[in-house]
Scaffold this active site. Structure first.
Site, short mmCIF file in Angstrom:
data_model
loop_
_atom_site.label_atom_id
_atom_site.label_comp_id
_atom_site.label_asym_id
_atom_site.label_seq_id
_atom_site.Cartn_x
_atom_site.Cartn_y
_atom_site.Cartn_z
N ASP B 414 -32.01 -65.22 45.78
CA ASP B 414 -30.98 -64.70 46.64
C ASP B 414 -31.68 -63.81 47.67
O ASP B 414 -32.83 -63.43 47.48
CB ASP B 414 -30.02 -63.89 45.76
CG ASP B 414 -28.97 -63.19 46.56
OD1 ASP B 414 -28.46 -63.80 47.51
OD2 ASP B 414 -28.64 -62.04 46.24
N LYS B 415 -31.03 -63.51 48.76
CA LYS B 415 -31.69 -62.65 49.74
C LYS B 415 -31.22 -61.21 49.64
O LYS B 415 -31.97 -60.32 49.29
CB LYS B 415 -31.47 -63.17 51.16
CG LYS B 415 -32.22 -62.38 52.20
CD LYS B 415 -31.82 -62.75 53.59
CE LYS B 415 -30.46 -62.20 53.96
NZ LYS B 415 -30.44 -60.75 54.16
N GLU B 511 -24.79 -53.12 63.23
CA GLU B 511 -24.07 -52.27 64.19
C GLU B 511 -24.00 -50.85 63.68
O GLU B 511 -24.15 -49.90 64.44
CB GLU B 511 -22.66 -52.82 64.37
CG GLU B 511 -22.65 -54.11 65.17
CD GLU B 511 -21.32 -54.35 65.82
OE1 GLU B 511 -20.30 -54.03 65.18
OE2 GLU B 511 -21.29 -54.83 66.96
N PHE B 552 -19.04 -61.09 69.25
CA PHE B 552 -20.11 -61.98 68.81
C PHE B 552 -19.54 -63.29 68.29
O PHE B 552 -18.54 -63.29 67.57
CB PHE B 552 -20.83 -61.37 67.61
CG PHE B 552 -22.10 -60.70 67.97
CD1 PHE B 552 -23.16 -61.44 68.44
CD2 PHE B 552 -22.24 -59.34 67.82
CE1 PHE B 552 -24.35 -60.81 68.74
CE2 PHE B 552 -23.42 -58.71 68.13
CZ PHE B 552 -24.49 -59.44 68.59
N THR B 689 -29.01 -67.99 50.54
CA THR B 689 -28.27 -66.79 50.90
C THR B 689 -26.94 -67.12 51.53
O THR B 689 -26.78 -68.18 52.13
CB THR B 689 -29.12 -65.92 51.86
OG1 THR B 689 -28.32 -64.82 52.27
CG2 THR B 689 -29.55 -66.70 53.07
N ASP B 813 -28.74 -60.84 42.35
CA ASP B 813 -28.26 -59.56 41.87
C ASP B 813 -26.74 -59.43 41.87
O ASP B 813 -26.21 -58.50 41.32
CB ASP B 813 -28.84 -58.44 42.73
CG ASP B 813 -28.27 -58.46 44.12
OD1 ASP B 813 -28.00 -59.57 44.62
OD2 ASP B 813 -28.08 -57.40 44.72
N ASN B 816 -22.16 -63.39 43.16
CA ASN B 816 -22.27 -64.68 43.84
C ASN B 816 -23.48 -65.49 43.36
O ASN B 816 -23.59 -66.66 43.64
CB ASN B 816 -22.35 -64.46 45.35
CG ASN B 816 -23.51 -63.57 45.73
OD1 ASN B 816 -23.90 -62.69 44.95
ND2 ASN B 816 -24.07 -63.80 46.88
N ASP B 817 -24.35 -64.82 42.62
CA ASP B 817 -25.52 -65.54 42.13
C ASP B 817 -25.36 -66.02 40.69
O ASP B 817 -26.22 -66.70 40.16
CB ASP B 817 -26.76 -64.64 42.20
CG ASP B 817 -26.95 -64.04 43.58
OD1 ASP B 817 -26.83 -64.82 44.54
OD2 ASP B 817 -27.17 -62.84 43.69
#
Lengths: 356, 1156
Positions: B414-415, B511, B552, B689, B813, B816-817
């Site tokens: 994972d990132k 931001e 964006f 990710t 961590d 989602n992993d």
């Protein structure tokens, strides 16, 4: 568990692992590094140890004198041919035969007399199990109620068999007697010692007569019957009370079952009487056999063996030869490996040296 | 109850067509309860899950049967049970029954207790989750309930910072426009806030009156899709008051997310419990078994089958023997023949199965388990993997996977939170060509600037640039002032006031970092209304009128604000990717060259850069532009987008470059070094990710996963290759596809693939691409997958598992992993900031990514080599000892006679030969920890061993057969036709067997700790002591039947022939092994020498990584896509569209103050 404490930075470290050599896998250890220099000599050293041992064993074994007579009587010319032919376990009339032989060398020291059987599966599981060690140990209860393992040799005519089981039932019961024929024609019987042929532990611990030290064995065996194939009951095996009943040494020797289907068992010892005269001088002998034991039915052989013994026991050429062979193989492997090492080293050393 | 509108039934047909088959009626517990899922024994009915999590397996009643059932599913246990039963049958029992039953009972009890403990833990965590509080609307008022009481159709009130208990349709919230903010860290790993907004209808209707009454009266019916695992999608309709409203993902709050910055949110439960998206994403819990264990099990099955076969042959032998031979032997036939030879053979068959069963003893499984447990303990005990800050040691949660760590071929990471700390720091900037700050200094070591003059400063700036401060405060440099004005204005951050200072809430951490940096340096963004932005510039407040905000998008890659300055002028502030901004600059922009050089510098240092630019907009242009914009807003969607794009493009022109910001995405400590080391060790590292492509690539560079000269292969190119007629062949020939050929000539390994989630979805339609993709990926340096959902992460893991034989390891961590952690062979959870979900489901838990190097290269490597040594040796010693009976069978009439005393059989595996190999399996270190880390190449032996473990095991089995032959035939030669009895031979063979396995272990042990030495000595001594004890007269008198070997050893040990035979047998049995060892030593003496000699050098891993010349320029990245610009903007473009569509919005609602 580590106790709770704060370290210099003020962090609480409850779960900090202990810094022990075991937990950190930093146990001091000796790390022998095998090199060609240590491995190759091992082959030669082992080879050099084994070959002399082998030679020693072989020489020792060759020095042991051994004489063997097959008295099965399969050959019609054999003296025991008749006995071997008409024969059954329950024949009442003993069949005897005498085998003359000539001993070419004198036997100097004590001579051990063995009987040998071939093709007799004394190590068959059912056979091996068919005994009751409690009974043989003199247990009264087992005497009356032999173990189930003894079946079908546990009871006969509604009486318990003592000793029970197939091993006891098939006890070797030939009688061998040895006569020396003087050059002048007189026949003298050579005294055979029947005691001291069993292990001490067997004679004194494993085998006990029922009724403890009761002298009256007949009374102790009251209510039991002899094994079916036996001529006499157990308490009549010998006249000597120290060699009678379950502690009869012939019986004990038989009960110590053999490992392989061809085996020998110690029968008698011929003690050396006189230091000046050989135990068995060169000359003519006669072996008188009371031929009781049937082997023909299973292609078995019966043999009588004389043998002197050395520190390594009886004659045993196999061990010496095996030692010599393994030692030589070891040596040979050493040479081959040395050769490989030499070649590999030459091929690899040059770049290795230049890289250093 | 009010009469329900007939709408749902009317629309039933239409619903079926649109696929919306999931019906939820608000506020009707009775109706929904009827349909709730229920179960009794194995029967289940009903449709809607309740909100109870059940992950435990056992109840007090079912524990015993279930655990026994599970344990006897293991073939080995069943086999041992069979052995035990057989041994209890007197007719065939060849060794006593107690030899198997005691170990078997121990195994069953230990396993059962272990399962029970883990299940209790699961039960506890379940009940903790199930009893979390939530407010449910039940008869007129909200009452405090627990999560488990919730059912579909309930209306909920969720408080600030509460975890949302089920998938909920947002009806309204305490905030204006019924906005609410959620943190989705547990779902996608992103810590920034996401906003959700209720339907205008529900917002207006339900907030106008006192809320409880209105909510009580709410009787809408939701029709939506069946429960599924698509986290970013939701389709449905709300039927209410005769009207139909379209629902999408923005209206739904998912279970597991946390409500932030919103006092209350009211929602209608749509999916509960097992139907929720997050639980649908969880994946199945699967029992993990190691590859080695599988190989080993195969070998064990092989052994068992061969034992059965051998027993069959021996039984046939017995049948023949008893029909031919025994019949003639009066004595034997009486005892040995039961009925026909066939029947005898049948009994003998089972007897031999029992007699040969020690070849595969149950002790093996016990020992195997013990060793695994100790290896896991070692992982937990390792100080080098203990993280002081969190007081967290490493943890092996699954104790049976340790050797798998030594074979990991693919690391899927994972990132966010794993590679990076998810902390963005403003480290450098370049204003007017001047570079301020120095990113080569580690953030924590930067000398802090004196910012005491700034009342709003609250730290967090890791940049030291006194000259910049001087310029700013000295009012010398208008460009730098404008630069920070731009930072303070051009963003979508919300300011929340807490104790006299603004706290920024940003949807993008970039931001937040930018606005925060501006605040520290004196340009403080104070507040935002729909039309105004208030900024304090060096203590002086200015109000800027916000004219337009262009947000964006990943396509535009820039954002701008159009403001009217206090002095009346109109300015456009713009920030964005360098490529975008640089091509929109006015001609002859000053400092452009110097700025571009700065960009390169920043890119080399792996900083995320954004260009900041400004444009003065003439009043006339603005008026015309805004008019066109208003017109465009009224157009149809597709057309409008094109027009808008053109409009934006018109405005964002003629820019004046102000400068560049450089933000550091903090990596976890030691990540680049670790990745470099793992790559050297031959492990492929992939990054999966949920983040954006640019960010992922940027991190890929900064953590050394990608080299500067790496060629990135994107989906288009990859598809070309995959679509080429025969990709496999074309790779092989290296010429078929032009593209690939070009790559190959440059450097094959320097290619990486970058994919996104939506592109990955194409794999579903083209399953045949899987294998070619993997064969391509295998030649690539790395693969980066961006914007992937948790279940996609798991799919990638499955893809790797399916098409390679390598071991996969996932590390992550967050929640989602979890799916990918469960799917991989080995799952590692980082015990970090983001909840405990990953750790809960992981096989191993570490606190820092860098600990992986030790976990894999040291513990994994050791564990693998130890366990392969252990398995090979164990099979060798047990088979070598048990197979002797085959040869003996030929000389005892196939009668299942054992060549050993039963006590020897029982004690051999336990006492005489167990402890030395245990010591090897625990202490052996062929290479020290330092050397393992120093030479990661050593790890490759685990990936591509010279001899595969299959071959090794088979070779050891052959060696065992040889050993058994020697063990039998040398004593056979010695004892044949002699007066030696069976018991002497038994003692001799046992002694030779013990000596052989001991001398073999002497050869195998390379690391002699005191325990090894003691173990070897003790086992040999134990053999003599125990033999003497079991042969003693005292025990014989106690039980003549069990100790009938009385005196055998006394006589045997006194006999030189026995010793000579034992020594000869031992050496002959050992000779082949010794020769192989010697050959190994001779052939590999040089390699070994190198490893050993290099171990003395210190390991230098901390050297700070610097990249060489970079071929890439842009390292533009920002972590999020479209932000809430739309909301802020809602007063301008988009809101107007909504107005036109949805006339019910009360125009009077002018409270656009969305200050949060």
């Amino acid at each position: 568990m580590a106790s709770s404490y704060k370290d210099e930075d003020g962090h609480i470290s409850v779960k900090k692992p202990e810094n022990t050599a075991f937990k950190q896998q930093r146990l001091p250890a000796w790390q022998p590094v095998l090199t060609a220099g240590t491995v190759l000599p091992a082959f030669f050293i082992i080879g050099l140890i084994f070959i002399p041992i082998g030679i020693g064993l072989y020489v020792t074994s060759n020095n042991i004198k051994e004489f063997e007579i097959d008295y099965t009587g399969l050959d019609p010319s054999s003296p025991c041919f008749n006995c071997s032919q008409n024969f059954s376990w329950n024949s009442t009339k003993p069949c005897t035969c005498s085998i003359p032989f000539y001993l070419e060398q004198p036997y100097e020291s004590n001579v051990f007399m063995y009987y040998g059987l071939s093709n007799f599966y004394q190590n068959h599981r059912r056979y091996v199990k068919s005994r009751d060690d409690s009974q043989l140990n003199g247990n009264e209860e087992s005497l009356r109620k032999p173990s189930k393992e003894c079946e079908p040799y546990a009871r006969h005519d509604n009486r318990p068999i003592a000793p029970c089981g197939a091993i006891a039932n098939s006890m070797f019961n030939d009688t061998l007697e040895l006569f020396y024929s003087d050059p002048n024609g007189t026949k003298t019987q050579i005294p055979l010692t029947a005691t001291g042929i069993a292990w001490w532990t067997d004679k004194h611990v494993k085998f006990r007569n029922p009724g403890g030290n009761n002298d009256n064995l007949t009374a102790a065996f009251q209510g039991t019957t002899k094994p079916i194939n036996w001529r006499r009951p157990a308490y009549e095996l010998d006249s000597d009370p120290e060699n009678n009943g379950f502690i009869n040494e012939d019986f004990i020797v038989w009960m110590r079952t053999a490992a392989l289907p061809t085996f020998r068992k110690l029968y008698r010892i011929i003690q050396r009487r006189n230091t000046m005269v050989p135990t068995l001088p060169r000359g003519n002998y006669t072996l008188e056999v009371v031929y009781n034991y049937p082997v023909r039915s299973f292609d078995g052989r019966k043999r009588m063996i004389f043998s002197t013994i050395s520190w390594m026991g009886g004659k045993n050429p196999f061990l010496g030869i095996a030692y010599i062979t393994v030692g030589s193989v070891c040596f040979l492997l050493g040479v081959i490996l040395l050769f490989i090492h030499h070649k590999y080293d030459n091929r690899n050393n040059n770049p290795d040296i230049s890289s250093n | 109850m009010r009469k329900r509108p007939t709408l749902p039934t009317l629309n039933a047909k239409e619903d079926m067509e649109s696929g919306f088959t999931w019906e939820v009626r608000a506020n009707s517990r009775h109706y929904q309860k009827q349909k709730q899922k229920k179960s009794f024994l194995c029967f289940r009915w009903g449709r809607y899950s309740d909100n109870v999590v059940r992950s435990h397996k056992y109840s007090p009643l079912t524990f015993l049967p279930l655990t026994l059932f599970e344990q006897f599913q293991r073939a080995a246990n069943l086999y041992f049970l069979l052995m035990m039963v057989l041994q209890c049958i007197p007719a065939i029992s060849s060794i006593p029954w107690y030899i198997t039953i005691i170990p078997l009972l121990t195994v069953l009890t230990v396993r059962g207790l272990k399962d029970l403990v883990t299940d209790m833990a699961r039960r506890r965590s379940d009940s903790e989750i199930n009893s979390r509080p939530c407010d449910v609307l039940i008869s007129q008022s909200f009452s405090a309930k627990q999560w488990k009481d919730l059912c579909v159709g309930d209306v909920l009130r969720i408080h600030k910072d509460q975890v949302i208990p089920a998938d909920v349709l947002l009806l309204c919230s305490s905030e204006p426009h019924s906005l609410c903010y959620v943190e989705t860290a547990d779902i996608d790993g992103e810590t920034n806030l996401k906003y959700r907004q209720a339907l205008n209808t529900t917002h207006d209707e339900l907030t106008s009156q006192p809320s409880e009454e209105a909510l009580r009266a709410f009787d809408g019916v939701v029709l939506c899709e069946e429960p599924n695992n698509r986290l970013y999608n939701f389709r449905g309709q709300l039927h209410w008051r005769g009207e139909t409203f379209i629902l999408d993902n923005e209206h739904v709050l998912l279970r597991g997310t946390v409500l932030r910055n919103t006092t209350f949110a009211y929602g209608l439960t749509i999916y509960a419990g097992a139907d929720t998206k997050i639980l649908r994403n969880c994946g199945k819990l699967r029992v993990k078994r190691t590859q080695l264990e599988r190989v080993f099990n195969k070998v064990v099955i092989g052994i068992v089958l061969s034992v059965l076969l051998i027993a069959l042959f021996l039984a046939i032998g017995c049948g023949v023997f008893s029909s031919q031979v025994i019949r003639q032997r009066e004595v034997l036939s009486a005892v040995a023949v039961f009925g026909t030879p066939a029947y005898t053979g049948f009994l003998i068959y089972w007897g031999y199965i029992i007699l040969l069963s020690p070849a595969m003893p149950i002790a093996l499984y016990i020992t195997f388990e013990v060793i695994h447990t100790i290896h896991s303990k070692f992982i937990g005990w390792d100080l080098e993997m203990y993280w002081q800050q969190a007081d967290a040691p490493a943890q092996a949660r699954n104790t049976s996977l340790s050797e798998e760590l030594g074979q990991v071929g693919y690391l899927l990471s994972d990132k966010t939170g794993t590679l990076t700390q998810n902390r963005l720091l403003f480290r450098q900037c370049c204003i007017a060509g001047e570079i301020y700050g120095d990113a080569s200094v580690i953030a924590e070591e930067v000398k802090p600037m004196d910012l005491s003059w700034n009342p709003f400063s609250c730290g967090g700036l890791y940049m030291s640039a006194p000259s910049l401060l001087e310029r700013l405060r000295g009012q010398q440099c208008p460009i730098s002032r404008q630069f920070f004005t731009a930072l303070a204005l051009c963003h979508t951050v919300m300011a929340q006031w807490k104790e006299d200072s603004p706290v920024y809430q940003a949807t993008s951490p970039d931001e937040e970092a930018l606005v925060g940096a501006a605040r520290e340096l004196g340009w403080v963004f104070l507040s935002r209304t729909r039309d105004f932005i208030v900024v304090s510039e060096l203590g002086v407040s200015h109000q800027y009128q916000l004219l337009a905000l262009v947000d964006f998008t990943s396509k535009r890659r820039c954002m701008s604000v159009l403001v009217r300055e206090p002095d009346g002028g109109i300015k456009l502030y713009c920030k964005g990717a360098d490529t975008v901004i640089l091509e929109r600059l006015q001609k002859d922009c000053p400092n452009q060259e110097r700025t571009e050089r700065a960009l390169e510098l920043f890119a080399e240092a792996c900083l995320r850069t954004l260009c900041v630019a400004v444009r003065s907009v003439p009043e006339a242009l603005w008026e015309q532009w805004s008019k066109t914009l208003t017109q465009a807003a009224a157009m149809a969607t597709s057309e409008r987008d094109i027009v808008l794009e053109k409009l934006y493009d018109e405005m964002e022109r003629e820019l004046l470059l102000l400068g560049v910001t450089a933000i550091e995405d903090r990596l976890q400590e030691g990540v680049p070094e670790t990745i470099a080391l793992l790559k050297q060790a031959g492990i492929k590292v992939w990054v999966l990710t949920g983040d954006k492509k640019e960010t992922a690539v940027n991190i890929g560079y900064s953590c050394r996963l990608l080299d500067p000269e790496t060629r990135l292969l994107d989906w288009q190119e990859l598809r070309q290759i995959l679509q080429s007629p025969d990709p496999q062949v074309s790779f092989a020939k290296a010429g078929c596809t032009e593209l690939w050929a070009e790559n190959k000539t440059i450097s094959r390994a320097k290619t990486s693939v970058v994919l996104t989630g939506s592109e990955l979805a194409e794999f579903d339609q083209r399953p045949e691409w899987g294998s070619s993709f993997m064969s391509l990926a295998e030649q690539c340096q790395s693969v980066l997958c961006c914007r992937v959902t948790p279940s996609q992460k798991a799919e990638i893991v499955t893809l790797v598992r399916k098409y390679t034989s390598s071991i996969t390891m996932s590390i992550g961590d967050g929640a989602n992993d979890v799916n990918m952690i469960k799917t991989a062979h080995v799952g590692v959870g980082l015990a970090g900031v983001e909840g405990g979900q990953a750790v809960q489901n992981a096989d191993f838990a570490v606190s820092q990514f860098r600990f992986l190097q030790r976990l894999l290269l040291v513990h994994g490597r050791w564990s693998y080599s130890r366990i392969s040594l252990f398995l090979c040796y164990f099979l060798f010693k047990t088979c070598g000892f048990a197979l002797v009976h085959i040869w003996f069978a030929f000389f005892n009439g196939f009668s299942t006679q054992s060549l050993y005393e039963t006590w020897f059989i029982a004690l051999y595996t336990v006492l005489y030969s167990a402890s030395p190999i245990m010591c090897i399996a625990i202490f052996e270190q062929d290479v020290s920890a330092e050397s393992s880390l120093k030479s990661p190449e050593l790890f490759k032996c685990g990936l591509k061993p010279k001899l595969s473990i299959h071959v090794k095991l088979v070779l050891h089995l052959l060696y065992a057969v040889y050993m058994s032959l020697v063990l039998f035939f040398i004593p056979f030669g010695v004892f044949y036709n002699t007066a030696y009895d069976f018991q002497t031979m038994a003692v001799t063979v046992s002694m030779a067997a013990t000596f052989t396995v001991t001398i073999e272990i002497l050869m195998l042990t390379k690391y002699w700790t005191k325990f090894n030495i003691a173990a070897v000595i003790v086992s040999v001594i134990m053999f003599f002591i125990c033999t003497r004890i079991t042969h003693s007269s005292r025990l014989f008198e106690k039980s003549p039947v069990d100790y009938y070997f009385i005196g055998a050893s006394d006589n045997a040990f006194a006999n030189p022939v026995v010793w000579l035979t034992a020594f000869l047998t031992t050496w002959t049995a050992f000779l082949p092994s010794f020769t192989v060892h010697a050959l190994n030593v001779i052939l590999s003496v040089h390699d070994k020498h190198k490893v050993h000699s290099s171990s003395s050098q210190p390991v230098e891993l901390r050297s700070r990584f610097r990249r060489g010349t970079s071929l890439r320029r842009s390292s533009y990245a920002i972590s999020q896509g479209a932000g809430p610009g739309r909301l802020i903007n809602s007063a301008t473009s988009i809101r107007r569209k909504e107005l036109s569509q949805d006339q019910k919005v009360t125009t009077s609602n002018t409270i656009t103050d969305i200050k949060l």
